[in-house]
Design a protein around this motif. Structure first.
Motif, mmCIF file in Angstrom:
data_model
loop_
_atom_site.group_PDB
_atom_site.id
_atom_site.type_symbol
_atom_site.label_atom_id
_atom_site.label_comp_id
_atom_site.label_asym_id
_atom_site.label_seq_id
_atom_site.Cartn_x
_atom_site.Cartn_y
_atom_site.Cartn_z
ATOM 1 N N LYS A 75 44.138 -2.168 -36.088
ATOM 2 C CA LYS A 75 42.899 -1.391 -35.959
ATOM 3 C C LYS A 75 42.926 -0.579 -34.655
ATOM 4 C CE LYS A 75 37.946 -1.773 -36.573
ATOM 5 N NZ LYS A 75 36.818 -2.658 -36.837
ATOM 6 N N ARG A 78 45.430 2.230 -35.169
ATOM 7 C CA ARG A 78 44.843 3.316 -35.967
ATOM 8 C C ARG A 78 43.899 4.174 -35.117
ATOM 9 N NH1 ARG A 78 40.690 1.219 -39.672
ATOM 10 N NH2 ARG A 78 39.479 1.547 -37.798
ATOM 11 N N ASN A 79 42.991 3.532 -34.399
ATOM 12 C CA ASN A 79 42.006 4.274 -33.607
ATOM 13 C C ASN A 79 42.662 5.080 -32.489
ATOM 14 O OD1 ASN A 79 40.042 3.223 -35.270
ATOM 15 N ND2 ASN A 79 39.449 1.614 -33.835
#
Length: 179
Positions: A75, A78-79
């Motif tokens: 996560k 991805r960010n």
């Protein structure tokens, strides 16, 4: 086994290909405009400094994103990568505006620095055109959950994108005395 394109691929892939062709062509055309239109009334060195900040920030985010991926913090990976992509998009829009606004500044260095600068500049320019489809396809595959394809293309995208970001900063450093 031949893979059929998904419904979203039938739209996304042609859009990515079109952008990958159009972006370098538009930048090339803008570099050779016969007249400049300084839209924001900026001084010559304003855009290059901003571009160096964007490129340097992108390089840091790329390394951070790689780190997050290596420790399986997907996560955060991805960010971070979406943020790097966002900075690169801002860079591209700003770069286009700078080409419309300001005349090109020639490099004035001499001696050994001159061929070093031009090697960095030429590889930066060539790889900048190549990185457009790589980044777009890598982002697309990651965001659509096609992680094996994402990882396969990211092996190429990451080092080239990082090189382009770092050499963007180096080009600014070489050119700084001439702005």
């Amino acid at each position: 086994m031949k893979r059929t394109l998904t419904k979203i691929d039938k739209v996304a892939v042609p859009v990515i290909i079109a952008l990958s062709v159009l972006v370098p062509i538009i930048v090339l055309i803008l570099m050779y405009l016969p007249e400049r239109y300084n839209i924001f009334g900026t001084q010559t060195g304003t855009f290059p400094f901003f571009h160096a900040v964007l490129n340097g920030s992108t390089a840091i985010l790329l390394m951070l994103g790689y780190f997050f991926m290596s420790i399986k913090e997907y996560k955060l990976h991805r960010n971070t990568m979406i943020t790097a992509f966002g900075l690169s998009a801002i860079f591209l829009v700003s770069y286009v505006i700078s080409k419309i606004s300001n005349d090109p500044v020639p490099y004035g260095g001499e001696g050994i620095l001159r061929p070093v600068y031009f090697f960095i500049l030429i590889t930066h320019i060539v790889l900048s055109a190549i990185i457009v489809p790589l980044v777009l396809f890598t982002m697309y595959r990651g965001l659509t959950g096609e992680y094996k394809k994402h990882a396969k293309i990211a092996r190429w995208t990451f080092p080239i994108w990082l090189y382009v970001a770092i050499t963007g900063v180096l080009v600014y450093i070489f050119m700084w005395p001439y702005y």
